[in-house]
Design an enzyme around this catalytic site. Structure first.
Site, PDB file in Angstrom:
ATOM      1  N   TYR A 204     -88.446  18.628  -3.956  1.00 18.42           N
ATOM      2  CA  TYR A 204     -89.188  17.347  -4.049  1.00 18.42           C
ATOM      3  C   TYR A 204     -90.226  17.814  -5.147  1.00 18.42           C
ATOM      4  CZ  TYR A 204     -87.457  15.026   0.002  1.00 18.42           C
ATOM      5  OH  TYR A 204     -86.640  14.457   0.876  1.00 18.42           O
ATOM      6  N   PRO A 296     -88.521   6.016   0.854  1.00 15.54           N
ATOM      7  CA  PRO A 296     -87.601   7.035   0.900  1.00 15.54           C
ATOM      8  C   PRO A 296     -87.995   8.389   0.654  1.00 15.54           C
ATOM      9  CG  PRO A 296     -87.080   5.944  -1.285  1.00 15.54           C
ATOM     10  CD  PRO A 296     -88.256   5.454  -0.613  1.00 15.54           C
ATOM     11  N   LYS A 300     -86.181   9.019   5.780  1.00 14.99           N
ATOM     12  CA  LYS A 300     -86.125   8.655   7.172  1.00 14.99           C
ATOM     13  C   LYS A 300     -85.523   7.192   7.601  1.00 14.99           C
ATOM     14  CE  LYS A 300     -88.205  12.086   8.898  1.00 14.99           C
ATOM     15  NZ  LYS A 300     -86.976  12.786   8.853  1.00 14.99           N
ATOM     16  N   TYR A 387     -89.630  16.461   9.213  1.00 17.36           N
ATOM     17  CA  TYR A 387     -88.490  16.302   8.279  1.00 17.36           C
ATOM     18  C   TYR A 387     -87.117  16.455   8.850  1.00 17.36           C
ATOM     19  CZ  TYR A 387     -86.089  16.036   3.820  1.00 17.36           C
ATOM     20  OH  TYR A 387     -85.175  15.984   2.744  1.00 17.36           O
TER      21      TYR A 387
HETATM   22  P1  RFL Z   1     -78.251  -1.845   5.911  1.00 16.88           P
HETATM   23  O1  RFL Z   1     -77.689  -0.724   5.450  1.00 16.88           O
HETATM   24  O2  RFL Z   1     -79.012  -2.480   4.757  1.00 16.88           O
HETATM   25  O3  RFL Z   1     -77.206  -2.845   6.538  1.00 16.88           O
HETATM   26  C1  RFL Z   1     -77.525  -4.088   6.724  1.00 16.88           C
HETATM   27  C2  RFL Z   1     -76.174  -5.164   6.314  1.00 16.88           C
HETATM   28  O4  RFL Z   1     -76.451  -6.449   6.965  1.00 16.88           O
HETATM   29  C3  RFL Z   1     -75.635  -7.291   5.841  1.00 16.88           C
HETATM   30  N1  RFL Z   1     -76.307  -8.703   5.954  1.00 16.88           N
HETATM   31  C4  RFL Z   1     -75.831  -9.655   6.746  1.00 16.88           C
HETATM   32  N2  RFL Z   1     -74.506  -9.698   7.093  1.00 16.88           N
HETATM   33  C5  RFL Z   1     -74.228 -10.780   7.613  1.00 16.88           C
HETATM   34  N3  RFL Z   1     -74.919 -12.162   7.642  1.00 16.88           N
HETATM   35  C6  RFL Z   1     -76.285 -11.955   7.087  1.00 16.88           C
HETATM   36  N4  RFL Z   1     -76.797 -13.028   7.015  1.00 16.88           N
HETATM   37  C7  RFL Z   1     -76.511 -10.769   6.584  1.00 16.88           C
HETATM   38  N5  RFL Z   1     -77.641 -10.183   5.858  1.00 16.88           N
HETATM   39  C8  RFL Z   1     -77.589  -9.044   5.427  1.00 16.88           C
HETATM   40  C9  RFL Z   1     -75.943  -6.401   4.741  1.00 16.88           C
HETATM   41  O5  RFL Z   1     -75.214  -6.910   3.617  1.00 16.88           O
HETATM   42  C10 RFL Z   1     -75.790  -5.004   4.969  1.00 16.88           C
HETATM   43  O6  RFL Z   1     -74.566  -4.502   4.698  1.00 16.88           O
HETATM   44  O7  RFL Z   1     -79.229  -1.538   7.000  1.00 16.88           O
HETATM   45  P2  RFL Z   1     -79.224  -0.586   8.198  1.00 16.88           P
HETATM   46  O8  RFL Z   1     -77.891  -0.507   8.844  1.00 16.88           O
HETATM   47  O9  RFL Z   1     -80.425  -0.822   9.251  1.00 16.88           O
HETATM   48  O10 RFL Z   1     -79.504   0.844   7.532  1.00 16.88           O
HETATM   49  C11 RFL Z   1     -80.657   1.236   7.006  1.00 16.88           C
HETATM   50  C12 RFL Z   1     -80.356   2.194   5.898  1.00 16.88           C
HETATM   51  O11 RFL Z   1     -79.319   1.610   4.811  1.00 16.88           O
HETATM   52  C13 RFL Z   1     -81.491   2.591   4.866  1.00 16.88           C
HETATM   53  O12 RFL Z   1     -82.828   2.743   5.893  1.00 16.88           O
HETATM   54  C14 RFL Z   1     -81.363   3.835   4.201  1.00 16.88           C
HETATM   55  O13 RFL Z   1     -80.466   3.648   3.145  1.00 16.88           O
HETATM   56  C15 RFL Z   1     -82.900   4.207   3.504  1.00 16.88           C
HETATM   57  N6  RFL Z   1     -82.703   5.572   2.927  1.00 16.88           N
HETATM   58  C16 RFL Z   1     -82.559   6.840   3.238  1.00 16.88           C
HETATM   59  N7  RFL Z   1     -82.503   6.947   4.737  1.00 16.88           N
HETATM   60  C17 RFL Z   1     -82.564   8.078   5.339  1.00 16.88           C
HETATM   61  O14 RFL Z   1     -82.434   8.312   6.649  1.00 16.88           O
HETATM   62  N8  RFL Z   1     -82.394   9.303   4.476  1.00 16.88           N
HETATM   63  C18 RFL Z   1     -82.390   9.172   3.007  1.00 16.88           C
HETATM   64  O15 RFL Z   1     -82.279  10.092   2.580  1.00 16.88           O
HETATM   65  C19 RFL Z   1     -82.609   7.884   2.317  1.00 16.88           C
HETATM   66  N9  RFL Z   1     -82.794   7.699   1.240  1.00 16.88           N
HETATM   67  C20 RFL Z   1     -82.618   5.269   1.418  1.00 16.88           C
HETATM   68  C21 RFL Z   1     -82.723   6.494   0.528  1.00 16.88           C
HETATM   69  C22 RFL Z   1     -82.906   4.147   0.639  1.00 16.88           C
HETATM   70  C23 RFL Z   1     -82.554   3.945  -0.657  1.00 16.88           C
HETATM   71  N10 RFL Z   1     -82.842   2.808  -1.128  1.00 16.88           N
HETATM   72  C24 RFL Z   1     -81.717   2.377  -2.148  1.00 16.88           C
HETATM   73  C25 RFL Z   1     -83.408   1.663  -0.559  1.00 16.88           C
HETATM   74  C26 RFL Z   1     -82.654   6.344  -0.753  1.00 16.88           C
HETATM   75  C27 RFL Z   1     -82.778   5.282  -1.362  1.00 16.88           C
HETATM   76  C28 RFL Z   1     -82.842   4.973  -2.964  1.00 16.88           C
HETATM   77  C1  PHB Z   2     -80.874  11.426  -1.293  1.00 20.45           C
HETATM   78  O1  PHB Z   2     -80.043  12.507  -1.088  1.00 20.45           O
HETATM   79  O2  PHB Z   2     -80.265  10.258  -1.866  1.00 20.45           O
HETATM   80  C2  PHB Z   2     -82.310  11.455  -0.708  1.00 20.45           C
HETATM   81  C3  PHB Z   2     -82.628  12.877  -0.385  1.00 20.45           C
HETATM   82  C4  PHB Z   2     -84.048  12.829   0.061  1.00 20.45           C
HETATM   83  C5  PHB Z   2     -84.650  11.759   0.115  1.00 20.45           C
HETATM   84  C6  PHB Z   2     -84.300  10.506  -0.283  1.00 20.45           C
HETATM   85  C7  PHB Z   2     -83.133  10.361  -0.729  1.00 20.45           C
HETATM   86  O3  PHB Z   2     -86.169  11.881   0.577  1.00 20.45           O
END
Ligand code: RFL
Ligand code: PHB
Length: 393
Positions: A204, A296, A300, A387
């Site tokens: 980071y 992000p 979490k 973390y």
């Molecule tokens: P999701 O994964 O968004 O899934 C929701 C699903 O619902 C569908 N949907 C519908 N389906 C039917 N009818 C409808 N009307 C609908 N409306 C929506 C969608 O198509 C989708 O498939 O939610 P969920 O399951 O709550 O999961 C949450 C995670 O995806 C999210 O919090 C994480 O990706 C966040 N995040 C990170 N989390 C971590 O714990 N560790 C990480 O290192 C981390 N890095 C990140 C991240 C998110 C990022 N972005 C792109 C936002 C890094 C990034 C860049």
């Molecule tokens: C990742 O590997 O995509 C990643 C790792 C740490 C973060 C966010 C995303 O805080």
């Protein structure tokens, strides 16, 4: 219109909806998972990478961790890099020996989809929930538009696992719901590159130009992020500019250059915090991004989503098996306490690592926080515990 019946309708096949469906199905509770996108789309969506200690254990205990155990990378520390110098935070040493697992969210999704399809339980792709009704009655139902036309599904409970822009959180009446929101004045540009990571642990980095994060997915795949201005678009960032900027921000004497390779995925993500209260309305229960978003920087989001599911699974089981409503009644308040802790930690990490181009006072505070995180064992311990295992504390 075709009519179906089940015990629990689960909207959304992200990590939250898929894990909930799997846990309920293992206990013999009927459920249907509905996903508006295709299987290919959700399995390719590149997002989170860091899995907390207790959440990795939850996935393993659910019988969904076989490949994660084999292919996931176990890490015992992270680096904080600022003033062109790296400082290691020995996570496991400070957090009762616990490590984190680096394993892509889309791999968790693939593993859960495969388990679900093997079990024969219904998981309907390209099926969008368009209406959620009767939430304060004994017989809620949802309307679905799928490849075979419209379907109406009645059930005992609806689990809203459909992310921020889904239908579930909108089904809570305006006079009941409260939404807390903050948007940050920066976004993350993320890339996945076919390049051997030049680091063993996540880095980071705070640089005068902006934030950078060096993460990875495997010995041959690097995952890198740059803090950018919110109005910036991908066409302003050529491959050359991305690598130059990553090198500028991440370079140290020991690591003057990072390994480059073909960029196979790229995207820009806005940075926001959202909390929706309450997480329950009648027979609707929200879990994951449908109820909260964290920036992000604290890694979490997915962990928080799966921790909600752990709670929701036990609450639904107690209600549907033993007619015991106590855990359903406390579901929202139990989760929200944890959610606000995660919001606090994500805010701390975000504010400490993104330089402010307009406010040098803020920059002074950020530097003081970073120095405290590396010089005070107590401060480092709080960071490490949050973390590694915030969602099980
Ligand atoms: P999701 O994964 O968004 O899934 C929701 C699903 O619902 C569908 N949907 C519908 N389906 C039917 N009818 C409808 N009307 C609908 N409306 C929506 C969608 O198509 C989708 O498939 O939610 P969920 O399951 O709550 O999961 C949450 C995670 O995806 C999210 O919090 C994480 O990706 C966040 N995040 C990170 N989390 C971590 O714990 N560790 C990480 O290192 C981390 N890095 C990140 C991240 C998110 C990022 N972005 C792109 C936002 C890094 C990034 C860049
Ligand atoms: C990742 O590997 O995509 C990643 C790792 C740490 C973060 C966010 C995303 O805080």
């Amino acid at each position: 219109m075709k009519e179906l019946r089940t015990q629990v309708v689960i909207i959304g096949a992200g990590p939250a909806g898929l894990l909930l469906g799997h846990l309920l199905q293992r206990e013999g509770i009927d459920n249907i998972v509905l996903e508006r996108r295709s299987r290919e789309y959700i399995e390719k969506r590149v997002r989170a990478g860091v899995i907390e200690y207790g959440i990795a254990k939850l996935i393993e205990d659910a019988g969904a961790g076989e490949r994660m155990k084999r292919e996931g990378l176990v890490h015992h520390g992270v680096e904080l890099r600022f003033d062109h110098t790296s400082h290691r935070i020995p996570l496991s040493e400070l957090a009762d020996g616990k490590p984190i697992t680096v394993y892509g969210q889309q791999e968790v999704v693939k593993d859960l989809v495969a388990l679900r399809l093997d079990s024969g339980a219904p998981l309907l792709f390209e099926s969008e929930v368009t209406a959620v009704e009767g939430l304060t009655t004994d017989g809620p139902c949802v309307e679905v538009e799928g490849v075979d036309g419209k379907v109406r599904i009645s059930c005992e409970f609806v689990a809203g696992c459909d992310g921020t822009f889904g239908v579930a959180n909108k089904a809570i009446p305006k006079d009941v719901v409260r939404r807390y929101e903050r948007t940050y004045p920066f976004s993350w540009l993320g890339i996945l590159a076919e390049a051997a990571p030049a680091t063993e642990e996540l880095i980071y980095c705070r640089h005068e130009n902006g934030f950078a994060l060096y993460s990875l997915r495997s010995p041959t795949l690097s995952r890198l992020y740059l803090g950018v201005r919110p109005e910036e678009t991908l066409d302003q960032w050529s491959d050359e500019r991305i690598w130059d900027e990553l090198n500028t921000r991440l370079a140290t004497d020991e690591m003057p250059e990072i390994n480059q390779g073909p960029i196979i995925e790229r995207g820009i993500t806005a940075m926001r915090s959202i909390v929706v209260e309450p997480m329950r309305f009648g027979r609707l229960l929200l879990a994951g991004d449908a109820a909260h978003i964290v920036p992000p920087t604290g890694a979490k989001g997915m962990n928080l989503a799966l921790a909600d599911v752990r709670e929701l699974f036990h609450a639904l089981l107690a209600q549907l098996r033993s007619n015991d409503p106590r855990l359903i009644d406390t579901y929202s308040s139990t989760c929200l306490e944890r959610v606000w802790r995660a919001e606090e930690f994500s805010t701390y990490m975000t504010q400490m690592l993104h330089p402010n181009h307009e406010d040098d006072f803020e920059n002074g505070v950020q530097m003081a926080r970073l120095r405290q995180a590396i010089n005070s064992r107590e401060a480092a311990t709080v960071l490490a515990r949050n973390y590694v295992d915030l969602n099980s504390l």
